[in-house]
Design a protein around this motif. Structure first.
Motif, PDB file in Angstrom:
ATOM      1  N   PHE A 137      -8.707  -3.788 -12.303  1.00 13.71           N
ATOM      2  CA  PHE A 137      -8.118  -4.381 -11.091  1.00 13.71           C
ATOM      3  C   PHE A 137      -6.600  -4.400 -11.234  1.00 13.71           C
ATOM      4  CE2 PHE A 137      -6.242  -8.572  -9.941  1.00 13.71           C
ATOM      5  CZ  PHE A 137      -6.130  -8.401  -8.578  1.00 13.71           C
TER       6      PHE A 137
ATOM      7  N   ALA B 120      -1.276   0.875  -6.999  1.00 16.72           N
ATOM      8  CA  ALA B 120      -1.314   0.900  -5.533  1.00 16.72           C
ATOM      9  C   ALA B 120      -0.015   0.377  -4.941  1.00 16.72           C
ATOM     10  CB  ALA B 120      -2.485   0.061  -5.037  1.00 16.72           C
TER      11      ALA B 120
ATOM     12  N   GLU C 226       1.844   2.896  -2.958  1.00 16.78           N
ATOM     13  CA  GLU C 226       1.381   2.520  -1.612  1.00 16.78           C
ATOM     14  C   GLU C 226       0.127   3.295  -1.236  1.00 16.78           C
ATOM     15  OE1 GLU C 226       4.438   2.156   1.302  1.00 16.78           O
ATOM     16  OE2 GLU C 226       5.169   0.400   0.231  1.00 16.78           O
ATOM     17  N   SER C 227      -0.753   3.455  -2.210  1.00 17.86           N
ATOM     18  CA  SER C 227      -1.982   4.199  -1.966  1.00 17.86           C
ATOM     19  C   SER C 227      -3.137   3.253  -1.657  1.00 17.86           C
ATOM     20  CB  SER C 227      -2.317   5.048  -3.196  1.00 17.86           C
ATOM     21  OG  SER C 227      -3.684   5.298  -3.275  1.00 17.86           O
ATOM     22  N   ILE C 228      -3.733   3.437  -0.510  1.00 17.14           N
ATOM     23  CA  ILE C 228      -4.841   2.574  -0.086  1.00 17.14           C
ATOM     24  C   ILE C 228      -6.088   2.844  -0.938  1.00 17.14           C
ATOM     25  CG2 ILE C 228      -5.792   4.034   1.764  1.00 17.14           C
ATOM     26  CD1 ILE C 228      -5.200   0.295   2.171  1.00 17.14           C
TER      27      ILE C 228
ATOM     28  N   LEU D 173      -5.684   0.852  -4.026  1.00 17.15           N
ATOM     29  CA  LEU D 173      -5.859  -0.560  -3.667  1.00 17.15           C
ATOM     30  C   LEU D 173      -7.348  -0.886  -3.562  1.00 17.15           C
ATOM     31  CD1 LEU D 173      -4.313  -3.224  -2.508  1.00 17.15           C
ATOM     32  CD2 LEU D 173      -5.207  -2.395  -0.359  1.00 17.15           C
ATOM     33  N   ASN D 174      -8.093  -0.014  -2.888  1.00 16.48           N
ATOM     34  CA  ASN D 174      -9.534  -0.229  -2.727  1.00 16.48           C
ATOM     35  C   ASN D 174     -10.262  -0.179  -4.069  1.00 16.48           C
ATOM     36  OD1 ASN D 174      -9.394  -0.632  -0.007  1.00 16.48           O
ATOM     37  ND2 ASN D 174      -9.742   1.506   0.520  1.00 16.48           N
TER      38      ASN D 174
ATOM     39  N   ASP E 234       4.872   0.813   6.009  1.00 18.24           N
ATOM     40  CA  ASP E 234       3.723  -0.064   6.279  1.00 18.24           C
ATOM     41  C   ASP E 234       2.567   0.242   5.339  1.00 18.24           C
ATOM     42  OD1 ASP E 234       4.607  -1.792   8.057  1.00 18.24           O
ATOM     43  OD2 ASP E 234       3.428  -1.061   9.771  1.00 18.24           O
ATOM     44  N   PHE E 235       1.986  -0.838   4.860  1.00 23.89           N
ATOM     45  CA  PHE E 235       0.891  -0.702   3.910  1.00 23.89           C
ATOM     46  C   PHE E 235      -0.185  -1.682   4.373  1.00 23.89           C
ATOM     47  CE2 PHE E 235      -0.133  -1.073  -0.921  1.00 23.89           C
ATOM     48  CZ  PHE E 235      -1.191  -0.210  -0.763  1.00 23.89           C
ATOM     49  N   ASN E 236      -1.086  -1.186   5.192  1.00 22.79           N
ATOM     50  CA  ASN E 236      -2.075  -2.072   5.805  1.00 22.79           C
ATOM     51  C   ASN E 236      -3.452  -1.914   5.174  1.00 22.79           C
ATOM     52  OD1 ASN E 236      -0.048  -2.773   7.563  1.00 22.79           O
ATOM     53  ND2 ASN E 236      -0.710  -1.334   9.144  1.00 22.79           N
TER      54      ASN E 236
ATOM     55  N   ASP F 139      -7.406  -1.292   5.205  1.00 29.75           N
ATOM     56  CA  ASP F 139      -8.360  -0.563   6.041  1.00 29.75           C
ATOM     57  C   ASP F 139      -9.719  -1.281   5.992  1.00 29.75           C
ATOM     58  OD1 ASP F 139      -9.357   0.058   3.561  1.00 29.75           O
ATOM     59  OD2 ASP F 139      -9.155   2.234   3.753  1.00 29.75           O
TER      60      ASP F 139
ATOM     61  N   GLU G 119     -12.444  -0.596   4.381  1.00 26.56           N
ATOM     62  CA  GLU G 119     -13.000  -0.740   3.030  1.00 26.56           C
ATOM     63  C   GLU G 119     -12.347  -1.915   2.293  1.00 26.56           C
ATOM     64  OE1 GLU G 119     -12.893   2.848   0.636  1.00 26.56           O
ATOM     65  OE2 GLU G 119     -13.758   1.771  -1.061  1.00 26.56           O
ATOM     66  N   SER G 120     -11.020  -2.049   2.423  1.00 24.98           N
ATOM     67  CA  SER G 120     -10.310  -3.158   1.772  1.00 24.98           C
ATOM     68  C   SER G 120     -10.814  -4.486   2.318  1.00 24.98           C
ATOM     69  CB  SER G 120      -8.811  -3.087   2.017  1.00 24.98           C
ATOM     70  OG  SER G 120      -8.353  -1.792   2.109  1.00 24.98           O
TER      71      SER G 120
ATOM     72  N   HIS H 238     -14.203  -5.258   0.844  1.00 23.37           N
ATOM     73  CA  HIS H 238     -14.086  -5.734  -0.542  1.00 23.37           C
ATOM     74  C   HIS H 238     -13.557  -7.165  -0.585  1.00 23.37           C
ATOM     75  CE1 HIS H 238     -15.252  -2.016  -2.281  1.00 23.37           C
ATOM     76  NE2 HIS H 238     -14.150  -1.348  -2.015  1.00 23.37           N
TER      77      HIS H 238
END
Lengths: 145, 144
Positions: free
Chosen positions: A99, A106, A110-112, A115-116, B11-13, B15, B17-18, B21
């Motif tokens: 984590f 992330a 800035e990678s989603i 992050l996920n 911007d870092f939003n 989605d 899936e996030s 979780h």
């Protein structure tokens, strides 16, 4: 007032900006520290458990016939139990470490996707620790009666 | 290309899936905190009952380390689990209502939770180091 304006601006998208970013970075930093300490403790337990297990093994061997049951089965069983418990704890804290690593990455890239992956690891960490917390609670209740 | 005033190239939003979780994290941390609080309540009740029963045999047991240690454990457990409960409820509210303010508070509480665990870990390391040092010094004193 300020909060409602912020909520209105955010609309449907929750943003990882400002304070959230700072706090996530803090959480990642502390969780990394915690997991590294646990890994180190696991190593110590493994080493001392193996040395201690061998010492117990030898002590029972000196007892002769009375210690046969321990030297034959109990001694190795103790080491197996120690290995198993250390493996379980290390696995749980691997998710916390993951984590931390993924969230840090992330926030930098800035990678989603990263992050996920980080959030997925945190979710697994909390699922396992919650199962342990429930088992501990049941154990406390059973001890009462 | 349409220019959205609420977003920039930075911007870092979250989605879907996030969000999923985070919703699961909120749910599990909630159960975790409730189990922790229930466990603390049962342990302290059991401890007080045992102390009262033992005090019937004479002596003042409500003094010294006997009471201090469980009291410290209880306070730590309460602080940790209440922080986790706050994190859980705020993250849940943030996700369900798309509220940035609640989401921010939730993540702050989650970071605080890890900070408290980290500080407890440091205290535990210092304590173990002291015990080991005392053990080594005692071993030297007795000639081992």
């Amino acid at each position: 007032m300020e909060n409602s304006e912020q909520d209105h601006l955010a609309g449907m998208d929750l943003q990882l900006e400002g304070e959230v970013r700072h706090q996530l970075n803090d959480a990642a930093k502390w969780s990394r520290f915690i997991s590294v300490v646990v890994f180190f403790a696991c190593g110590l337990v493994l080493v001392s458990g193996t040395i201690g297990g061998a010492a117990i093994f030898n002590s029972f061997r000196r007892l002769g016939n009375a210690g046969d049951i321990f030297t034959g089965f109990g001694g190795s069983m103790l080491i197996v139990v120690i290995f198993f418990m250390v493996a379980v704890v290390a696995l749980v804290y691997y998710f916390l470490f993951n984590f931390s690593a993924k969230i840090k990455s992330a926030l930098i890239s800035e990678s989603i996707t990263e992050l996920n992956a980080g959030l997925r690891s945190l979710k697994i960490f909390f699922i396992i620790t919650t199962v342990f917390a429930i088992l501990s609670l049941l154990n406390t209740i059973v001890k009462l009666f | 290309m349409e220019n959205n005033p609420n977003s920039s190239i930075f911007d870092f939003n979250l989605d879907e899936e996030s969000r999923s979780h985070l919703a699961a994290i909120a749910q599990w941390t909630n159960i975790n905190a409730i189990a922790g609080l229930a466990s603390a309540a049962i342990t302290i009740t059991f401890f007080i009952v045992t102390l009262i029963r033992l005090s019937n045999y004479g002596g003042n047991l409500f003094s010294g380390l006997i009471v201090v240690w469980p009291f410290i454990s209880l306070v730590v457990s309460l602080v940790l689990n209440i922080t986790l409960l706050n994190a859980s409820s705020n993250i849940k509210k943030g996700i369900e209502g798309s509220s940035q303010a609640h989401f921010e508070t939730g993540i702050t509480k989650l970071a605080t939770y890890f900070k408290i665990v980290g500080i407890i870990t440091i205290i535990a390391i210092v304590f173990v180091a002291f015990v080991m040092l005392a053990g080594i010094l005692a071993g030297r004193g007795t000639g081992f």
